[in-house]
Design a protein around this motif. Structure first.
Motif, PDB file in Angstrom:
ATOM      1  N   LEU A   9     -40.753 -25.110   5.087  1.00 13.65           N
ATOM      2  CA  LEU A   9     -39.439 -24.548   4.766  1.00 13.65           C
ATOM      3  C   LEU A   9     -39.525 -23.202   4.043  1.00 13.65           C
ATOM      4  CD1 LEU A   9     -37.879 -27.900   3.568  1.00 13.65           C
ATOM      5  CD2 LEU A   9     -37.326 -26.739   5.672  1.00 13.65           C
ATOM      6  N   TYR A  10     -40.659 -22.935   3.441  1.00  9.08           N
ATOM      7  CA  TYR A  10     -40.840 -21.659   2.730  1.00  9.08           C
ATOM      8  C   TYR A  10     -41.945 -20.858   3.423  1.00  9.08           C
ATOM      9  CZ  TYR A  10     -37.990 -23.463  -1.076  1.00  9.08           C
ATOM     10  OH  TYR A  10     -36.953 -23.958  -1.819  1.00  9.08           O
ATOM     11  N   GLU A  51     -36.294 -20.037 -11.267  1.00  8.55           N
ATOM     12  CA  GLU A  51     -36.029 -18.642 -10.903  1.00  8.55           C
ATOM     13  C   GLU A  51     -37.005 -18.207  -9.819  1.00  8.55           C
ATOM     14  OE1 GLU A  51     -33.601 -16.827 -11.744  1.00  8.55           O
ATOM     15  OE2 GLU A  51     -32.824 -17.682 -13.604  1.00  8.55           O
ATOM     16  N   TYR A  53     -38.541 -20.121  -7.421  1.00  6.30           N
ATOM     17  CA  TYR A  53     -38.256 -20.598  -6.056  1.00  6.30           C
ATOM     18  C   TYR A  53     -36.919 -20.086  -5.512  1.00  6.30           C
ATOM     19  CZ  TYR A  53     -36.332 -24.996  -8.253  1.00  6.30           C
ATOM     20  OH  TYR A  53     -35.667 -25.930  -8.995  1.00  6.30           O
ATOM     21  N   ASN A  54     -35.989 -19.766  -6.401  1.00  2.00           N
ATOM     22  CA  ASN A  54     -34.759 -19.112  -5.932  1.00  2.00           C
ATOM     23  C   ASN A  54     -35.086 -17.706  -5.404  1.00  2.00           C
ATOM     24  OD1 ASN A  54     -32.689 -20.923  -6.314  1.00  2.00           O
ATOM     25  ND2 ASN A  54     -31.482 -19.555  -7.602  1.00  2.00           N
ATOM     26  N   LEU A  57     -36.605 -17.861  -1.976  1.00  2.00           N
ATOM     27  CA  LEU A  57     -35.550 -18.108  -0.976  1.00  2.00           C
ATOM     28  C   LEU A  57     -34.777 -16.812  -0.687  1.00  2.00           C
ATOM     29  CD1 LEU A  57     -34.746 -20.730   0.461  1.00  2.00           C
ATOM     30  CD2 LEU A  57     -32.934 -21.019  -1.197  1.00  2.00           C
ATOM     31  N   MET A  60     -36.733 -14.586   1.543  1.00  2.00           N
ATOM     32  CA  MET A  60     -36.752 -15.045   2.932  1.00  2.00           C
ATOM     33  C   MET A  60     -35.514 -14.601   3.695  1.00  2.00           C
ATOM     34  SD  MET A  60     -38.450 -18.743   2.396  1.00  2.00           S
ATOM     35  CE  MET A  60     -37.861 -19.392   3.933  1.00  2.00           C
ATOM     36  N   LYS A  61     -34.420 -14.409   2.975  1.00  2.00           N
ATOM     37  CA  LYS A  61     -33.184 -13.941   3.605  1.00  2.00           C
ATOM     38  C   LYS A  61     -33.412 -12.574   4.241  1.00  2.00           C
ATOM     39  CE  LYS A  61     -28.457 -12.688   2.597  1.00  2.00           C
ATOM     40  NZ  LYS A  61     -27.516 -12.315   1.551  1.00  2.00           N
TER      41      LYS A  61
END
Lengths: 64, 142
Positions: A9-10, A51, A53-54, A57, A60-61
């Motif tokens: 997922l990451y 912070e 892992y946010n 994410l 990745m956007k």
């Protein structure tokens, strides 16, 4: 502290970029293929791992 | 709701990736990045687990429900976007052709040729073929 991100997922490139960007606030390294990361804070930062892992994410956007 | 559970101030949402594709989950997650901490886990083939922890004193369950609403929003957007993909491509191609004089000119010639071949007004048919030959009486009058 250690965090584990699901490699399905990451994306590892985003994790590596996040490690680079977090250099000033903590020492981080990827421990294994399942994206386990060790974060050693240089100063007291609240919710550092969250912070992190946010941030991954968010990176990745830009990639998608 | 069975797929939302509360654990240590976090809401754990279990999602079926066959209903909500991974891209849809990412898109919904980005909307909430400034309000919550989001951690994704699970198996992208079987079930995806989204852990939501509010950054402020907001209610985790309410945020989780807002997140699921956002999932539906993006799922619908994606579905419509796929449905209208062909149409958008046609419109974009048309717009690009309009702005390229060389292609537009070429297309005009092709269009002209088409009209000539189709002859919608019937003007390409000779008079004699259409109404028959002139009779002798008319010739004498000339």
């Amino acid at each position: 502290m250690r965090i584990k991100l699901n490699r399905n997922l990451y994306c590892i490139e985003a994790v590596q970029k996040a490690i680079e960007d977090f250099k000033e606030v903590c020492d981080c390294k990827v421990l294994n293929d399942s994206i386990e990361i060790e974060l050693v804070p240089k100063e007291n930062i609240e919710n550092l791992e969250k912070e992190f892992y946010n941030y991954v994410l968010g990176l990745m956007k830009e990639k998608l | 709701m069975d797929n939302i559970k509360l654990e240590n101030g976090s809401a754990i949402i279990t999602l079926n990736p066959k209903i909500y594709q991974l891209e849809v989950i990412y898109s919904a997650a980005y909307v909430f990045l400034d309000r919550v901490y989001i951690l994704l886990d699970g198996d992208p083939e079987k079930s995806i687990i989204v852990s939501i922890k509010p950054k402020t004193k907001e209610d985790a369950k309410t945020l989780a429900m807002e997140f699921t609403n956002e999932l539906i929003n993006y799922a619908d957007y994606k579905s419509r976007s796929e449905d209208t993909k062909h149409l958008r491509e046609i419109l974009l191609t048309r717009a690009l052709i309009t702005n390229d004089p060389a292609i537009a000119e070429q297309e005009e010639i092709i269009e002209d040729d088409d009209d000539y071949i189709e002859d919608p007004e019937g003007i390409a048919i000779p008079w004699e073929d259409k109404y028959g030959k002139l009779d002798k009486g008319n010739k004498n009058e000339d």
